[in-house]
Enzyme design. Sequence first.
Site, PDB file in Angstrom:
ATOM      1  CB  CYS A 141     -45.722  -5.737   0.596  1.00 43.32           C
ATOM      2  SG  CYS A 141     -44.384  -5.966   1.636  1.00 43.32           S
ATOM      3  CB  CYS A 198     -42.660  -3.157   1.898  1.00 43.09           C
ATOM      4  SG  CYS A 198     -42.741  -4.840   1.321  1.00 43.09           S
ATOM      5  CG  ASP A 199     -45.488  -0.316   0.598  1.00 43.83           C
ATOM      6  OD1 ASP A 199     -44.371   0.098   0.716  1.00 43.83           O
ATOM      7  OD2 ASP A 199     -45.954  -0.664  -0.230  1.00 43.83           O
TER       8      ASP A 199
END
Length: 320
Positions: free
Chosen positions: A135, A138-139
């Site tokens: 992701c 997200c990261d």
Amino acid sequence: MEELYDVIILGGGPAGLSAGLYAGRSRMKTLLIEKGASGGQIALSADVENYPGQMLDGETGVTLSARMAEQCQNFGVERAADTIRAVQLTGEVKRLTGGKGEYRARTVIIASGASPRPIGCENEKEFTGRGISYCATCDGAFFRGLDVYVAGGGDSAVEEAIFLTRFARRVAVIHRRDALRAAKSIQERAFANPKIRFLWDSVVVRADGNDVLNALTVKNVKTGELTEIRASQEDGMLGLFGFVGYLPNTGLFQDQLPLESGYIRTDEDMRTAIPGVFAAGDVRVKSLRQVVTAAADGAIAAVQAERYLAERQSLSEQRL
Ligand code: NAP
């Protein structure tokens, strides 16, 4: 005794939320069960540029799905945060058993979607969350100023590679062939981005590191040559993002519904082989898995669930 719902929707991605919207509007007693946050895969997406009308500045998969969820709620759709572990789909009353209890309904719409397919390299599990991610939204920010590698060559891989250039020093797309699967418009943006390069005919075979990922072994599938890529001492780590497709979340249904390559077979009205059970979105056999097609599936499934209930109702009235 637990509530008996008209419809239970399993999954809170675009298919499930769209089914919820239509079910709620038609005043069916509706429960949507989702183990995590709303959005499914689009919640992992930084940019959703091909959903009709979606031209809001700063819109992300998360904000789009949050609005979809709110819209559902406005029409009285109830929600349960639970992981379903067993289902019994045959008969007039369907039962879904989760960690928090049993749920009952006359119809079920399966919108459980799909999950990222593992990259398939050695030590993948060990370094997931410690350099390996699925992701970018997200990261991505954890890799500011570092070198990042993306496995895959489809829309997700190339779009997310472009997104990752916001943070990374440079991004290399590692693709097993010498041509991308991604849409041409996405390819053009990637080829024009000076921070992106491509390692063609290559796959990641091994991840290494100490606490965090700091080396990858890449194999050229044509020559068999192995190359080790190491993070510099100064960087100390590198990132690997996997976007090599998805696997359908159908483990629960394996013994109950006919599957094709793991996906649920439906007719064009989203009916599965079991009366009163419908499937919508990425979880079903279809040729185009997009937000717009998932949303359309969800709408059709909810309308068909309503029709199914109306037919049952009129049959039981005739019998009286
Ligand atoms: P995808 O289209 O299935 O592409 C997967 C990519 O990973 C392919 O390039 C494939 O290589 C490669 N791959 C598969 N297995 C592999 C393995 N074991 N090792 C190395 N590489 C492997 O998946 P996706 O890009 O996630 O997209 C999924 C669906 O969502 C598609 O329908 C896509 O169009 C849609 N999507 C759309 C958008 C958008 O329109 N903006 C964005 C994201 C996703 P090959 O090419 O050699 O098969």
